[in-house]
Design a protein around this motif. Structure first.
Motif, PDB file in Angstrom:
ATOM      1  N   GLU A  29       0.850  -1.181   0.000  1.00 53.49           N
ATOM      2  CA  GLU A  29       0.000   0.000   0.000  1.00 53.49           C
ATOM      3  C   GLU A  29       0.902   1.252   0.000  1.00 53.49           C
ATOM      4  N   LYS A  32       1.502   3.139   3.266  1.00 53.08           N
ATOM      5  CA  LYS A  32       2.409   2.603   4.284  1.00 53.08           C
ATOM      6  C   LYS A  32       3.796   3.232   4.110  1.00 53.08           C
ATOM      7  N   GLY A  36       3.558   6.108   6.476  1.00 59.68           N
ATOM      8  CA  GLY A  36       4.079   5.322   7.603  1.00 59.68           C
ATOM      9  C   GLY A  36       5.577   5.505   7.795  1.00 59.68           C
ATOM     10  N   SER A 160      12.444  -6.316   2.545  1.00 61.88           N
ATOM     11  CA  SER A 160      11.830  -5.220   3.316  1.00 61.88           C
ATOM     12  C   SER A 160      12.732  -3.993   3.353  1.00 61.88           C
ATOM     13  N   TYR A 163      12.533  -0.707  -0.231  1.00 63.20           N
ATOM     14  CA  TYR A 163      11.939   0.631  -0.346  1.00 63.20           C
ATOM     15  C   TYR A 163      12.703   1.704   0.431  1.00 63.20           C
ATOM     16  N   PHE A 229      20.318  -8.870   6.927  1.00 64.05           N
ATOM     17  CA  PHE A 229      19.755  -8.032   7.988  1.00 64.05           C
ATOM     18  C   PHE A 229      18.438  -8.592   8.493  1.00 64.05           C
ATOM     19  N   GLY A 231      15.267  -6.628   9.890  1.00 64.13           N
ATOM     20  CA  GLY A 231      14.781  -5.251  10.002  1.00 64.13           C
ATOM     21  C   GLY A 231      14.314  -4.852  11.388  1.00 64.13           C
ATOM     22  N   GLN A 232      13.367  -5.615  11.961  1.00 63.88           N
ATOM     23  CA  GLN A 232      12.817  -5.202  13.264  1.00 63.88           C
ATOM     24  C   GLN A 232      13.875  -5.310  14.367  1.00 63.88           C
ATOM     25  N   SER A 234      17.058  -4.813  13.873  1.00 66.20           N
ATOM     26  CA  SER A 234      17.960  -3.660  13.698  1.00 66.20           C
ATOM     27  C   SER A 234      17.330  -2.403  14.303  1.00 66.20           C
ATOM     28  N   ASN A 235      16.000  -2.275  14.197  1.00 67.69           N
ATOM     29  CA  ASN A 235      15.321  -1.147  14.850  1.00 67.69           C
ATOM     30  C   ASN A 235      15.540  -1.196  16.359  1.00 67.69           C
ATOM     31  N   HIS A 268      20.712   9.503  12.594  1.00 69.02           N
ATOM     32  CA  HIS A 268      20.955   8.675  11.415  1.00 69.02           C
ATOM     33  C   HIS A 268      19.571   8.230  10.930  1.00 69.02           C
ATOM     34  N   ARG A 277      10.326   7.802  15.196  1.00 67.20           N
ATOM     35  CA  ARG A 277       9.699   6.557  15.673  1.00 67.20           C
ATOM     36  C   ARG A 277      10.471   5.959  16.846  1.00 67.20           C
TER      37      ARG A 277
HETATM   38  C1  LIG Z   1      20.371   0.124   8.536  1.00 65.67           C
HETATM   39  C2  LIG Z   1      20.043   0.760   9.847  1.00 65.67           C
HETATM   40  O1  LIG Z   1      20.144   1.897  10.004  1.00 65.67           O
HETATM   41  S1  LIG Z   1      19.430  -0.208  11.120  1.00 65.67           S
HETATM   42  C3  LIG Z   1      17.839   0.480  11.564  1.00 65.67           C
HETATM   43  C4  LIG Z   1      16.804   0.373  10.471  1.00 65.67           C
HETATM   44  N1  LIG Z   1      16.845  -0.878   9.720  1.00 65.67           N
HETATM   45  C5  LIG Z   1      16.865  -0.891   8.375  1.00 65.67           C
HETATM   46  O2  LIG Z   1      16.860   0.137   7.745  1.00 65.67           O
HETATM   47  C6  LIG Z   1      16.929  -2.249   7.687  1.00 65.67           C
HETATM   48  C7  LIG Z   1      16.196  -2.259   6.356  1.00 65.67           C
HETATM   49  N2  LIG Z   1      14.812  -1.895   6.461  1.00 65.67           N
HETATM   50  C8  LIG Z   1      13.809  -2.739   6.895  1.00 65.67           C
HETATM   51  O3  LIG Z   1      14.024  -3.899   7.186  1.00 65.67           O
HETATM   52  C9  LIG Z   1      12.428  -2.197   6.972  1.00 65.67           C
HETATM   53  O4  LIG Z   1      12.247  -1.291   5.935  1.00 65.67           O
HETATM   54  C10 LIG Z   1      12.126  -1.519   8.343  1.00 65.67           C
HETATM   55  C11 LIG Z   1      12.435  -2.480   9.458  1.00 65.67           C
HETATM   56  C12 LIG Z   1      12.982  -0.307   8.520  1.00 65.67           C
HETATM   57  C13 LIG Z   1      10.664  -1.111   8.358  1.00 65.67           C
HETATM   58  O5  LIG Z   1       9.908  -2.274   8.422  1.00 65.67           O
HETATM   59  P1  LIG Z   1       8.413  -2.423   7.890  1.00 65.67           P
HETATM   60  O6  LIG Z   1       7.990  -3.745   8.372  1.00 65.67           O
HETATM   61  O7  LIG Z   1       8.364  -2.127   6.445  1.00 65.67           O
HETATM   62  O8  LIG Z   1       7.634  -1.237   8.566  1.00 65.67           O
HETATM   63  P2  LIG Z   1       7.007  -1.174  10.040  1.00 65.67           P
HETATM   64  O9  LIG Z   1       5.925  -2.181  10.163  1.00 65.67           O
HETATM   65  O10 LIG Z   1       8.087  -1.200  11.053  1.00 65.67           O
HETATM   66  O11 LIG Z   1       6.379   0.274  10.021  1.00 65.67           O
HETATM   67  C14 LIG Z   1       5.423   0.673   9.105  1.00 65.67           C
HETATM   68  C15 LIG Z   1       4.775   1.939   9.586  1.00 65.67           C
HETATM   69  O12 LIG Z   1       3.831   2.328   8.597  1.00 65.67           O
HETATM   70  C16 LIG Z   1       2.563   2.461   9.211  1.00 65.67           C
HETATM   71  N3  LIG Z   1       1.560   2.095   8.196  1.00 65.67           N
HETATM   72  C17 LIG Z   1       1.306   0.877   7.680  1.00 65.67           C
HETATM   73  N4  LIG Z   1       0.315   0.971   6.760  1.00 65.67           N
HETATM   74  C18 LIG Z   1      -0.063   2.273   6.704  1.00 65.67           C
HETATM   75  C19 LIG Z   1      -1.017   3.013   5.945  1.00 65.67           C
HETATM   76  N5  LIG Z   1      -1.791   2.411   5.062  1.00 65.67           N
HETATM   77  N6  LIG Z   1      -1.119   4.349   6.150  1.00 65.67           N
HETATM   78  C20 LIG Z   1      -0.328   4.980   7.050  1.00 65.67           C
HETATM   79  N7  LIG Z   1       0.603   4.334   7.787  1.00 65.67           N
HETATM   80  C21 LIG Z   1       0.732   2.990   7.619  1.00 65.67           C
HETATM   81  C22 LIG Z   1       2.597   1.541  10.412  1.00 65.67           C
HETATM   82  O13 LIG Z   1       1.608   1.899  11.348  1.00 65.67           O
HETATM   83  C23 LIG Z   1       4.001   1.783  10.907  1.00 65.67           C
HETATM   84  O14 LIG Z   1       4.132   3.028  11.544  1.00 65.67           O
HETATM   85  P3  LIG Z   1       4.075   3.251  13.149  1.00 65.67           P
HETATM   86  O15 LIG Z   1       4.710   2.058  13.796  1.00 65.67           O
HETATM   87  O16 LIG Z   1       4.867   4.491  13.367  1.00 65.67           O
HETATM   88  O17 LIG Z   1       2.640   3.392  13.454  1.00 65.67           O
END
Ligand SMILES: CC(=O)SCCNC(=O)CCNC(=O)[C@H](O)C(C)(C)COP(=O)(O)OP(=O)(O)OC[C@H]1O[C@@H](n2cnc3c(N)ncnc32)[C@H](O)[C@@H]1OP(=O)(O)O
Length: 442
Positions: A29, A32, A36, A160, A163, A229, A231-232, A234-235, A268, A277
């Motif tokens: 979507e 998101k 998001g 994941s 994007y 990696f 993702g969660q 790493s967060n 960062h 977040r």
């Molecule tokens: C490399 C580093 O710096 S380490 C730290 C970060 N890690 C990374 O960057 C590793 C690579 N990235 C990833 O693995 C992923 O992109 C992540 C972990 C960063 C994000 O994971 P995802 O599962 O895609 O997203 P996640 O579920 O955590 O969050 C989505 C957000 O969108 C929101 N969302 C989902 N659908 C919608 C929608 N339709 N409308 C509005 N918001 C939405 C969710 O509520 C959530 O936000 P919130 O928690 O603030 O409410």
């Protein structure tokens, strides 16, 4: 005497993909990603671009914009996790490219006596280069150092991380004449060895790893530029480390609630909304709010006070990231440029404003430090035109993006590009195999 950032230059990849195009093809979507995570465009390198050309562009732009004499630069420390070679530093490629362009004005090899090296610690490598270079100018106040942050954030297709991809470079001039930002010598640090995100340089398959998470690729190849990696996780590591480093910063400075004095909080940013977040935890601790359960965490994130706080102190730093994507080690510095550029464009006076930094590198380490905007900041910032320049990129369609990602294109999308570009990689001569050759197009 004060020390810090005197000047800054940057470069972003010449191509981009609209995030909504990626969302559509991957069945995600768009809301998101846009609402998001704060993603709008994903910067993507053309065939001739890489971490070395990004770095060279940022360095040359800074030298030109501020009329610098390259012979006065005593060192160039480059933070990167996108090294093009495991022995020869990416900084040496960037330095040579710039040296060639400056030959007419400054003679051959203007960086002959310059100390050049790479520093790697995932997304915090360039903060380490900054930390180290500040120490250097403190010991040698008559010398100038350059820090370059340069990376290409590439993830596996359909993962994941896809994007959040992006790239680019930021160059900073570090000296005892910090026209942009004075940086204080207090460093809150937190380190723990973890496997949240890494790029192993070995050949092995998933079956060799009994406890490998599902997200691990089946086969990891030598010199992969796509990370392994979770993702969660790493967060979580990011949140843990910045909490610990912030606590350490408080201990060494004796400051109570230091974030309250910061005009901007510069994180960062692996994606635009990451800082806001994850900061909910520190915010809750500082303000005595309940933060144990997911419901409590959500309540803090959605509270009016927190939303006002984000609007005031974080939102402006996110704007460039939304247009570029993850720049790995350059992200924190691009977030700084973004916030300052918005203040500049809005005619705000930032002189004396305190800026707080929360850096993170997977693997993992955080550094928390702070600085103060200098009197001459407008002169320094007047060179950037950041948001104008972001409009000068070329949009690509999804098919072109996938071909670029898979390295299936032979020639550049922008065939008439200007600036630095990779010309060839040696494949035949056994004593030069893998050598990369670059050129500059006027
Ligand atoms: C490399 C580093 O710096 S380490 C730290 C970060 N890690 C990374 O960057 C590793 C690579 N990235 C990833 O693995 C992923 O992109 C992540 C972990 C960063 C994000 O994971 P995802 O599962 O895609 O997203 P996640 O579920 O955590 O969050 C989505 C957000 O969108 C929101 N969302 C989902 N659908 C919608 C929608 N339709 N409308 C509005 N918001 C939405 C969710 O509520 C959530 O936000 P919130 O928690 O603030 O409410």
């Amino acid at each position: 005497m004060t020390f810090g950032i005197e000047a800054a230059g940057y470069y972003v990849p010449s191509l981009y993909l609209e995030i909504k195009d990626l969302a559509e093809k991957r069945g995600i979507e768009p809301a998101k990603l846009e609402k998001g995570l704060g993603l709008h465009k994903m910067g993507f390198p053309d065939v001739h671009e890489d971490a070395a050309t990004f770095a060279a562009e940022a360095l040359l732009k800074m030298i030109r914009d501020y009329d610098l004499n390259p012979k006065e630069i005593a060192r160039i420390y480059l933070g990167t996790e996108s090294a093009l070679d495991a022995a020869k530093p990416t900084a040496s490629y960037a330095m040579q490219m710039v040296e060639k362009v400056l030959e007419k004005e400054f003679g051959e090899r203007c960086f002959r006596n310059c100390d050049v090296v790479d520093m790697t610690f995932a997304c915090i490598g360039a903060v380490d280069a900054l930390h180290n270079s500040l120490d250097f100018v403190r010991i040698n106040p008559d010398k100038k150092a350059v820090v370059i942050a340069s990376d290409y954030a590439k993830y596996e297709l359909a993962s994941s991380g896809e994007y959040t991809q992006g790239g680019g470079a930021v160059a900073l001039l570090i000296s005892s004449k910090p026209d942009l930002l004075e940086i204080e010598n207090n460093w809150g640090i937190a380190t723990e060895s973890v496997f949240d995100f890494f790029k192993p340089r070995r050949n092995y398959s998933k079956k060799d790893l009994s406890s490998a998470p599902e997200t691990f690729p089946d086969k990891i190849e030598i010199f992969t530029d796509e990370p392994v990696f979770d993702g969660q996780y790493s967060n979580q590591c990011y949140q843990d480390r910045i909490r610990e480093a912030y606590q350490h910063y408080k201990e060494i400075t004796g400051k109570d609630k230091p974030y309250e004095a910061w005009k901007y909080l510069i994180f960062h940013l692996p994606y635009a909304f990451h800082g806001k977040r994850v900061f909910t935890e520190i915010y809750s601790i500082e303000n005595g709010l309940a933060y144990g359960t997911p419901d409590e965490q959500k309540a803090v994130a959605k509270s009016e006070n927190y939303l006002n706080f984000i609007n005031e102190k974080i939102e402006r730093s996110q704007r460039a990231s939304s247009e570029i994507g993850n720049m790995y080690t350059a992200s924190i510095f691009m977030a700084l440029l973004s916030a300052i550029q918005v203040s500049f464009d809005e005619g705000e006076d930032l002189t004396g404003a305190e800026i707080g930094f929360l850096g993170y590198g997977s693997g993992s380490k955080s550094k928390v430090f702070a600085g103060k905007i200098s009197e001459n900041w407008k002169t320094a910032a007047s060179k950037w035109n950041l948001f104008e320049n972001l409009k000068n990129r070329t949009a690509i369609d999804f098919e072109t993006y996938e071909k670029l990602h898979r390295k299936q294109l032979e020639s550049s999308v922008n065939e008439n590009y200007k600036g630095f570009g990779l010309q060839s990689v040696e494949t035949e001569n056994p004593v030069l195999k893998g050598a990369r050759y670059y050129a500059y197009k006027d």
